[in-house]
Every structure is written in C-alpha cells, then in structure tokens.
Motif scaffolding. Structure first.
Motif, PDB file in Angstrom:
ATOM      1  N   PRO A   1     119.561   0.713  -5.921  1.00  0.00           N
ATOM      2  CA  PRO A   1     119.668   2.167  -5.977  1.00  0.00           C
ATOM      3  C   PRO A   1     120.985   2.697  -6.549  1.00  0.00           C
ATOM      4  CG  PRO A   1     120.122   1.423  -3.768  1.00  0.00           C
ATOM      5  CD  PRO A   1     119.764   0.189  -4.552  1.00  0.00           C
TER       6      PRO A   1
ATOM      7  N   ASN B   1     118.354   1.810   8.122  1.00  0.00           N
ATOM      8  CA  ASN B   1     119.689   2.263   7.737  1.00  0.00           C
ATOM      9  C   ASN B   1     119.645   3.509   6.863  1.00  0.00           C
ATOM     10  OD1 ASN B   1     118.606   0.715   5.569  1.00  0.00           O
ATOM     11  ND2 ASN B   1     120.652   0.400   4.750  1.00  0.00           N
ATOM     12  N   LEU B   2     118.487   3.804   6.264  1.00  0.00           N
ATOM     13  CA  LEU B   2     118.346   5.032   5.495  1.00  0.00           C
ATOM     14  C   LEU B   2     117.844   6.181   6.358  1.00  0.00           C
ATOM     15  CD1 LEU B   2     116.745   3.638   2.191  1.00  0.00           C
ATOM     16  CD2 LEU B   2     119.155   4.039   2.720  1.00  0.00           C
ATOM     17  N   VAL B   3     117.015   5.885   7.350  1.00  0.00           N
ATOM     18  CA  VAL B   3     116.446   6.926   8.206  1.00  0.00           C
ATOM     19  C   VAL B   3     117.458   7.403   9.245  1.00  0.00           C
ATOM     20  CG1 VAL B   3     114.631   7.449   9.894  1.00  0.00           C
ATOM     21  CG2 VAL B   3     114.114   6.030   7.900  1.00  0.00           C
TER      22      VAL B   3
ATOM     23  N   ASP C   1     129.435   8.617  11.211  1.00  0.00           N
ATOM     24  CA  ASP C   1     128.538   8.851  10.091  1.00  0.00           C
ATOM     25  C   ASP C   1     129.378   9.080   8.846  1.00  0.00           C
ATOM     26  OD1 ASP C   1     126.627   9.587   8.271  1.00  0.00           O
ATOM     27  OD2 ASP C   1     126.068  11.463   9.276  1.00  0.00           O
TER      28      ASP C   1
ATOM     29  N   ARG D   1     132.030   5.381  -1.593  1.00  0.00           N
ATOM     30  CA  ARG D   1     130.652   4.978  -1.353  1.00  0.00           C
ATOM     31  C   ARG D   1     130.579   3.957  -0.220  1.00  0.00           C
ATOM     32  NH1 ARG D   1     127.193   6.759  -4.634  1.00  0.00           N
ATOM     33  NH2 ARG D   1     125.668   5.227  -3.906  1.00  0.00           N
TER      34      ARG D   1
ATOM     35  N   ALA E   1     109.678   2.282   6.459  1.00  0.00           N
ATOM     36  CA  ALA E   1     110.984   2.810   6.079  1.00  0.00           C
ATOM     37  C   ALA E   1     112.086   1.809   6.422  1.00  0.00           C
ATOM     38  CB  ALA E   1     111.245   4.128   6.796  1.00  0.00           C
ATOM     39  N   TYR E   2     113.266   2.051   5.861  1.00  0.00           N
ATOM     40  CA  TYR E   2     114.446   1.246   6.180  1.00  0.00           C
ATOM     41  C   TYR E   2     115.268   2.001   7.214  1.00  0.00           C
ATOM     42  CZ  TYR E   2     113.344  -1.653   2.142  1.00  0.00           C
ATOM     43  OH  TYR E   2     112.721  -2.497   1.260  1.00  0.00           O
TER      44      TYR E   2
ATOM     45  N   ARG F   1     122.343  -5.694   8.559  1.00  0.00           N
ATOM     46  CA  ARG F   1     122.312  -4.297   8.119  1.00  0.00           C
ATOM     47  C   ARG F   1     120.885  -3.755   8.019  1.00  0.00           C
ATOM     48  NH1 ARG F   1     127.296  -2.974   6.988  1.00  0.00           N
ATOM     49  NH2 ARG F   1     128.740  -4.585   6.272  1.00  0.00           N
ATOM     50  N   ARG F   2     119.934  -4.633   7.882  1.00  0.00           N
ATOM     51  CA  ARG F   2     118.531  -4.218   7.781  1.00  0.00           C
ATOM     52  C   ARG F   2     117.759  -4.916   8.890  1.00  0.00           C
ATOM     53  NH1 ARG F   2     118.411  -5.152   1.253  1.00  0.00           N
ATOM     54  NH2 ARG F   2     119.868  -3.466   0.731  1.00  0.00           N
TER      55      ARG F   2
ATOM     56  N   LEU G   1     118.099   7.745  -8.593  1.00  0.00           N
ATOM     57  CA  LEU G   1     119.130   7.415  -7.596  1.00  0.00           C
ATOM     58  C   LEU G   1     120.336   6.754  -8.249  1.00  0.00           C
ATOM     59  CD1 LEU G   1     116.946   6.006  -4.653  1.00  0.00           C
ATOM     60  CD2 LEU G   1     117.978   8.276  -4.840  1.00  0.00           C
TER      61      LEU G   1
ATOM     62  N   ARG H   1     113.883   5.423  -8.545  1.00  0.00           N
ATOM     63  CA  ARG H   1     115.119   4.685  -8.275  1.00  0.00           C
ATOM     64  C   ARG H   1     116.119   4.848  -9.417  1.00  0.00           C
ATOM     65  NH1 ARG H   1     115.365   0.552  -4.415  1.00  0.00           N
ATOM     66  NH2 ARG H   1     116.420  -0.866  -5.852  1.00  0.00           N
TER      67      ARG H   1
END
Length: 505
Positions: free
Chosen positions: A310, A61-63, A261, A274, A58-59, A388-389, A340, A337
């Motif tokens: 995405p 920053n998404l989790v 957040d 966004r 998983a990434y 960021r990742r 998305l 995707r």
C-alpha cells in the motif's frame, strides 16, 4: 413463606430482592437486576474489531485505529481495547480449544458473534489482569447490548467454566497425553501446527538453532511496538518525541512507542512521518545504499518498486531517491491500492515519482534494462509479521506457500529483466519460510549467468545505526551460502524480513 417452610431461609433486602447466599460460588457479584446491560466502550471496540475480522476478512491493525477514534477512547482505554482484541485474535486457536471443552456443541454451530464475545471473555479471564467477576459481568453486558439477551446466559455459563482454571492449567489439560513437540508448542504458544513446523525449519535453514523456536513464538505473541519513520529530507520526529515516542536504536530517523494512536500526530496525518516496521526501513535503506556498478549505468538513476502497495516502502524509497537526485516508478496492479500508493508518496516532490497501475510481471517486457535499483517486496504468507497481524496466523494455510511460489519467481525474473547491467535488485519477503526466501533466489540464480549476489547482511549492517546488528546478544542477520540475510522478531525486535541483493553483471 416462614423460616420453617421449605426454602424459608431465603432472605430479602430492603428493596424486596432476594440476597444471594452462594457467596462461595464463582458468580458475578451483582444481583441479576444490577448486572451490566451496556457495553463498556473499550470492550465494544475490541468486539467490533473481532467482528470485522470474522465477517469482512478485515485486518485488525487497520480497523483498530478507526474504531478507537470513533468511540473517542482515551489512551488508557485504547491500550486496553488493543490488548483485548489483539490478544483474543493471537490466541484464537488455544482459546477455541479451551472453549470446545466448555461448550456443549461444536463451536462452528455457535453464532459467530457469540463465539467472538466468548473469545474476548476468555482472554480477560486467562491472560489479562481483569478480576474474574468483572470479566464475566462486562462480557455478559457486552453480549446483552450488542447481540441480545438470549445468548447472555450461554456466555455466562461457558465463561464460568473457563474461569475455573488458569491458563497453565488449561494448557496442561489440552496437552495431556501429547508427545508431538510441534502439537504441544502450537497449543502452548497459540500458533497453527504448520506454522510452528515451518518456523522450526526456517530457523535451521537460515543458520539458527532450532532451540530458538520458543523465543520466536513468544516474540510473535508479544504486544507489538509502534515504529515510526521520518521521511528523509521531509519529516522530523519532534512531535512524536513530545508525545512519548523514544528514538529508535536500529535505524536513523525512527521512533518507537508501545501505546497511543500515531494517527493523532499531525506529521503522520501529513505523511512526512509514517508508521513502518524497523525491518522494512532497514531493507529499503539497504537497497538505496547498495553498490551499483556506476560505470555500467548512465545519467539520472531510475528506481522501481515493483510491488508497491500500500505504499509504505515506496514512500521511504521515494524520499531517499529524491535526496539522491533519482526518480522512482511505483508499480501496483490493483487500482484501489495504486491510489493508496499515490497517497503515501504525496509528501514527496511529485516530479520525482510516478505510480503505474499494472502487472509487475510485465515490467521486464515493457521496460527492459531500464532501472538501476529495484525493490521486489514479493507477496508472501507474512509469517514474519504475525505479531502485527494477529489474525493472519489463523487465516493463512500451508497451501498458500506453494500457491505464492510461482508468482514470487515470475516477479523476481521480471525485475531482473528490467534491471540495467550494473544495477541491483532487492528481493524481500516478510517471511522466513525457506520456500519463499532462498529457494526463490536460488532458482533465479540458476537460470542466468549474468548475476551475482551481494552480501545482504553487510548491507543491513551498513544501513543500521549500530553498524553491526549482531552486537551484544542481538544475533546477527544470517549470511547463508547465498549471502542473503534474515531478521528475526526474537533477536532484532523487527518483523522477520528476508533480504537478498542481486546485481546484474
């Protein structure tokens, strides 16, 4: 047992428990029965993020946002969990080198969950202002709660060894005897050696000084700032400013924050605002403002985002297109995707965009000379977004560069075939690696005589609020002989976005 009996000097408290006489030793303060046996919610979130990265690829920053919301962390605890997880992931290579000195077996023989708990413990001990006793106690408590009582003794013993030295002392021990500058920098700044070497080469190839490598590696390890963009004509940032965000200094309709957040903002949930890095905002706006040869294009402008998933840049481009009376096609080869992308663009009037699910390499054949502006945000190694990742630096391999090369070239060639005479293609990567940037553009230019390069650095300047990204000490985007541009985390506080603008004659 009397005082004269061997061992008779042990003292017990009023409850009958033995008191710990080893006050000078590096032990947790609590007696065994009093040590933490529950998982602190912030540390639990960090552990769950590391497990998702390890187990499910998983990434982070998404989790992370989902786990923060699931455990109802307040802003302070969310910030702690984010720093703990991101820090442990960023420095994984260096921390594993430290752990290898403290564990009596190869790390790959440890249960992955135990290794993740150890990494969390190491980060607290050497890189956060967490007292050693609290880091030990809480990490062991986390292990007891989510892994089991068995491994807690191992984790406790290993982290005690780690706590005997601070980070500079550990790095000095790890680098002792090394003479290779790349190997030393890799351990000091927690990057794989191949990435350090690649970034050094990229700095030189893009006209920078190789001495900037330390600042670049440090920028990769800095906690990332959250960037927001209000979709032009659709969103505004008033709610974000009320929540503590500050106006962005590089691009219009942007905002910055070091914590919180953004998913809690209604404007973000609605899609009119966004999360998007400033570098991505700049390259999208540079394409939107690029000079096409209007005498060669007819009617309503048609735009194309060739690799839209995405959907972040697609949403910004779609809102810019709508303002200009243009229409945009967003292409994405993967069905999930593509969904998305549609969700990302939902806030934009739906008569101004369409999502296509298909291989971008077919666009040039299916839609020859059909578009005025095309974005090719090519799949790449992502070396420009390591801050960021945080997990990606350990996930990527040197072989990925050569494996992605043919796809990048095929996508750019397809875009050129789909471009109208007079139109402009923006070739973009979130990587400064020379094999993914100017080498791809040079190959495309050599194969045709109907193309010209525009000044991408000037286009970025025009898209910025300052009008000059090189003002002060920022350092300007580099104009190479091919007139491409490169943004840098250590100079512009953006991802390392590469941009080339190609116009068809």
């Amino acid at each position: 047992m009397t005082a004269n009996h061997p061992g008779g000097n042990r003292r017990r408290d009023e409850a009958g428990r033995e008191r710990n006489r080893s006050t000078g030793r590096n032990r947790t303060a609590a007696a065994p029965a009093e040590r933490t046996r529950a998982a602190d919610p912030a540390r639990l979130v960090a552990f769950e993020v590391l497990r998702a990265v390890s187990e499910k690829d998983a990434y982070a920053n998404l989790v992370m946002p989902a786990r923060i919301r699931h455990h109802h962390l307040d802003r302070r605890d969310a910030g702690f969990a984010t720093e703990l997880a991101y820090g442990a992931l960023r420095a994984q290579g260096t921390y594993d080198a430290i752990l290898a000195r403290c564990v009596d077996r190869p790390l790959d023989e440890l249960d992955p969950a135990i290794l993740d708990a150890l990494r969390i413990g190491v980060h607290q001990l050497v890189a956060m202002r967490v007292p050693a006793h609290a880091a030990l106690d809480q990490t062991v408590g986390l292990a007891r709660a989510v892994i089991g009582a068995g491994p807690s003794a191992l984790i406790n013993a290993v982290l005690r060894k780690v706590s005997a030295k601070d980070l500079p002392e550990w790095v000095a021990e790890l680098t002792e005897g090394l003479s290779d500058e790349v190997a030393i920098a890799a351990l000091e700044h927690a990057h794989p050696e191949w990435i350090v070497r690649s970034l050094r080469q990229a700095l030189v190839a893009h006209g920078r000084d190789i001495s900037e490598i330390t600042a670049l590696l440090e920028a990769d390890n800095a906690a990332p700032v959250v960037n927001l963009v209000a979709l032009p004509g659709l969103g505004n940032l008033d709610e974000a400013f009320d929540a503590g965000f500050t106006p962005g200094e590089l691009v219009i309709d942007s905002a910055l924050s070091s914590g919180g957040d953004p998913g809690r903002l209604s404007s973000v949930r609605e899609g009119t605002v966004r999360v998007q890095d400033v570098g991505s905002q700049l390259v999208a706006r540079a394409l939107a403002e690029a000079q096409i040869k209007s005498e060669l294009t007819q009617g309503e402008e048609r735009w194309l985002d060739l690799c839209a998933g995405p959907g972040g840049k697609a949403a910004l481009l779609a809102s810019l297109a709508a303002e200009k009376g243009a229409w945009i096609l967003a292409n994405e080869p993967t069905p999930h995707r593509a969904k998305l992308v549609a969700q990302a663009m939902a806030a934009v009037p739906q008569d101004t965009w369409t999502v296509r699910t298909g291989d971008g390499r077919d666009i040039g054949v299916d839609h020859p000379e059909s578009f005025d502006r095309i974005l090719v945000d090519a799949p790449c190694t992502g070396l420009g977004a390591l801050r960021r990742r945080p997990e990606s630096r350990w996930r990527r391999k040197l072989s990925d560069v050569s494996e992605l090369g043919p796809l990048q070239r095929e996508l750019l060639n397809s875009a050129i075939d789909a471009l109208k005479p007079g139109g402009v293609v923006a070739y973009v990567t979130c990587s400064p690696h020379i094999a993914e940037t100017t080498a791809v553009v040079q190959d495309a230019m050599r194969k045709r005589d109907d193309l010209e390069l525009l000044d991408a650095g000037a286009a970025l300047d025009a898209a910025s609020l300052t009008g000059n990204l090189g003002a002060g000490n920022a350092g300007s985007p580099v104009r190479t002989d091919q007139m491409s541009a490169q943004l840098w985390p250590h100079l512009h506080q953006t991802d390392a976005m590469f941009l080339a603008l190609i116009r068809k004659l």
